[in-house]
Scaffold this motif. Structure first.
Motif: not given
Length: 333
Positions: A136-138, A124-126, A131-132, A19-21
């Protein structure tokens, strides 16, 4: 440079596999750690460790969100986002750099690094929270090839080979401009006080070029890349003949606009020819070629100063970029 060159392809491959994220968030963590180590270091070995952490972070971040976004929303939206993001990031770096300079001068050079680390941890937190919501769409990609196979595909595909060649040589030829602008302008003007503020002009020029890349240049395929390269090389070709600081500085700022445009154009053109399941890996291979070019360009530019003046080296590099532009035009795409 060496660490980034070696790490870019495997980190891109990890992006396609897990996963890229996720890879982006881990890279942001390493980037924040690298600045924290810089701010707390007192020995050369510690600074080397900070550089290694920064290289790992840079390799993990490189192309991760870009590739993920390209898989999710398509070419037009991704190109617009990359162009706008490149422009905005340049603009917001101006107050950050000026503020960091004041803080470093007043309170010590370690403090901007520590503040930068805190900001990176906050980013990082932002990024995690932002991104979370897309989980469901990845798209789940099935990587069917190893890195070596993807590299062979990249070099056998004419369009991808073209972008790798462009990325390698344009980054190599840009290094004299990066290395020598401050000493050249110091010699021309006899002053140094204005060089820091000139950096603001450079940033604004890059932001403008990135913004302009959203328009017709995108629709010209390979010729859009050629025009951006020509906008880099042509102004710099005349700098060795300039006797006025204002003229040389103006030509230099014009070339920065072309530099702002060429990065999103190369990404958009290359990604028309990359399958979704290997997008991160393929983009990282091109990024690795660019980093290799930068390393060779730095060493070569430094060596040439034994024989030529820095501004003469500018003339040679700009001629090379114009030839690279002609190569791009000759492809007739």
């Amino acid at each position: 440079m060496v660490a980034s060159f070696l790490l870019d392809p495997p980190t891109g491959y990890l992006g396609d596999r897990i996963g890229q994220r996720r890879i982006y968030l881990v890279g942001q963590l390493f980037w924040a750690i690298s600045m924290l180590v810089y701010g707390t270091s007192t020995t050369f070995a510690q600074f080397l460790a900070a550089e290694l952490a920064a290289a790992i972070g840079s390799a993990l971040i490189s192309g991760a969100l870009d590739s993920w976004m390209r898989n999710q929303v398509g070419e037009a939206e991704t190109h617009k986002a990359l162009s706008q993001g490149g422009s905005i990031s340049q603009l917001v770096s101006i107050p950050a750099a000026v503020g960091g300079g004041f803080i470093g001068a007043l309170y010590g050079l370690d403090k901007p690094w520590l503040i930068g680390s805190a900001c990176s941890f906050a980013a990082l937190v932002i990024a995690y929270l932002a991104l979370r919501g897309f989980a469901s769409h990845e798209k789940k990609e099935d990587v069917k090839f190893a890195i070596r196979g993807i590299a062979r595909h990249s070099m056998s595909n004419p369009a991808l080979r073209f972008t790798i060649i462009i990325a390698f040589f344009q980054t190599l030829l840009l290094q004299p401009f990066n290395m020598f602008w401050a000493p050249i302008f110091k010699e021309l003007s006899g002053e140094t006080w204005w060089l820091g503020s000139f950096w603001v002009g450079i940033t604004l020029a890059i932001a403008t070029g990135s913004h302009l890349a959203q328009g017709k240049l995108q629709q010209l395929n390979g010729k859009g890349i050629a025009l951006a390269l020509f906008a880099i090389g042509l102004p710099m070709l005349f700098t060795p003949f300039g006797r006025s600081t204002y003229i040389v500085a103006g030509l230099f700022l014009i070339h920065e606009g072309g530099r702002g445009a060429v990065v999103p154009l190369i990404f958009t053109y290359a990604n028309r020819h990359i399958p979704d399941e290997v997008r991160s890996t393929s983009n990282s291979i091109r990024s690795s070629a660019s980093t290799l070019g930068a390393g060779i360009g730095l060493v070569t530019s430094g060596y040439l100063t034994f024989f030529l003046s820095p501004i003469q080296i500018w003339g040679i590099a700009s001629a090379g970029i114009i030839l690279l532009s002609l190569y791009a035009i000759a492809r007739k795409e």
